[in-house]
Design an enzyme around this catalytic site. Structure first.
Site, mmCIF file in Angstrom:
data_model
loop_
_atom_site.group_PDB
_atom_site.id
_atom_site.type_symbol
_atom_site.label_atom_id
_atom_site.label_comp_id
_atom_site.label_asym_id
_atom_site.label_seq_id
_atom_site.Cartn_x
_atom_site.Cartn_y
_atom_site.Cartn_z
ATOM 1 N N SER A 135 0.856 -1.190 0.000
ATOM 2 C CA SER A 135 0.000 0.000 0.000
ATOM 3 C C SER A 135 0.885 1.229 0.000
ATOM 4 O O SER A 135 2.045 1.172 0.465
ATOM 5 C CB SER A 135 -0.885 0.000 1.250
ATOM 6 O OG SER A 135 -1.528 1.251 1.428
ATOM 7 N N TYR A 148 -3.166 -1.794 10.187
ATOM 8 C CA TYR A 148 -3.097 -2.004 8.741
ATOM 9 C C TYR A 148 -1.784 -1.456 8.185
ATOM 10 O O TYR A 148 -1.078 -2.141 7.424
ATOM 11 C CB TYR A 148 -4.279 -1.330 8.065
ATOM 12 C CG TYR A 148 -4.272 -1.428 6.568
ATOM 13 C CD1 TYR A 148 -4.748 -2.559 5.916
ATOM 14 C CD2 TYR A 148 -3.784 -0.381 5.781
ATOM 15 C CE1 TYR A 148 -4.742 -2.656 4.537
ATOM 16 C CE2 TYR A 148 -3.773 -0.465 4.402
ATOM 17 C CZ TYR A 148 -4.252 -1.599 3.789
ATOM 18 O OH TYR A 148 -4.230 -1.687 2.416
#
Length: 240
Positions: A135, A148
């Site tokens: 990400s 996350y």
């Protein structure tokens, strides 16, 4: 990599970025097998002609079951795409421990265990690739999603070390860093979102040119800024 004729395993392939990746890879001539855990989405993907292996990769039993299911089969490419992100914000209340554990396992442990299990088979292929989807938040974290972000940063670090280990082999290692993509996971978020189709297109293009990183969409700018002024990038991202 020439994708035509390659056999690809995409985790989390029945929805979101994974499903669009599977379609784009098939359009490029690859044979795609995917994993999924929701019956309706599995059935929908099968109706499109995909082979789907049911697997919940957010725990060790699911990973062990998948490795057993593919034992003895030949794959040229492993795409570690499956991921999740839960709320972990003390400003809003106590985190849910079980959700944190599932996020940690799915986003980090599962890719590592799948790579370890599949490396021997990938070594036997004349050309192979491992794609780890991290990400833009692996570069700098946001305040509202620390677990996350931590898993994606850890997978980024692992990917870089793995690439160094395998540099003298025919197994290529690619890290894909998407921005905020319009998927079920980000449905509650407002603001600009990249389409999953465009995200998949850019990742597949990076695979085809044997890139080491696919900085997708606005992450290209984030990566450049991080090289110039990492302190500024951290400050900006922590405002979210």
């Amino acid at each position: 990599m020439q994708l035509a004729g390659k056999v690809v395993l995409v985790t989390g392939g029945t929805d979101g970025i994974g499903l669009r990746l599977a379609r784009a890879l098939r359009d490029a001539g690859a044979k795609v097998t995917m994993t999924g855990r929701t019956a309706a989405r599995i059935a929908a993907a099968q109706a499109e002609g995909f082979e789907v292996l049911p697997a919940d990769l957010a725990g060790p039993d699911g990973v062990a079951g998948l490795l057993a299911a593919i034992s003895g089969r030949q794959f040229d490419v492993l795409v570690n795409n499956a991921g999740m992100g839960g709320t972990h914000d003390f400003r809003e209340g106590a985190p849910v421990a079980d959700e944190d554990e599932r996020t940690l396992y799915l986003n980090l442990h599962a890719p590592i265990r799948l790579i370890a299990g599949m490396i021997p088979a990938l070594r036997d292929r004349p050309e192979a690739m491992i794609v780890n989807v991290t990400s833009g938040l692996a570069i700098a974290p946001s305040t509202g999603a620390p677990v996350y972000c931590a898993t994606k940063a850890a997978l980024r670090s692992y990917t870089q070390a793995l690439r160094s280990q395998l540099k003298d082999t025919h197994i290529h290692v690619l890290e894909a860093l998407p921005p905020v993509v319009d998927t079920a996971m980000t449905a509650a978020r407002t603001g600009s979102k990249l389409s999953p189709e465009e995200c998949a297109r850019q990742i597949v293009a990076a695979m085809q040119r044997n890139a080491t990183e696919a900085n997708v969409g606005i992450v290209r700018i984030l990566a450049i800024l991080n090289n110039l002024a990492p302190w500024l990038v951290r400050r900006i991202m922590l405002s979210f």
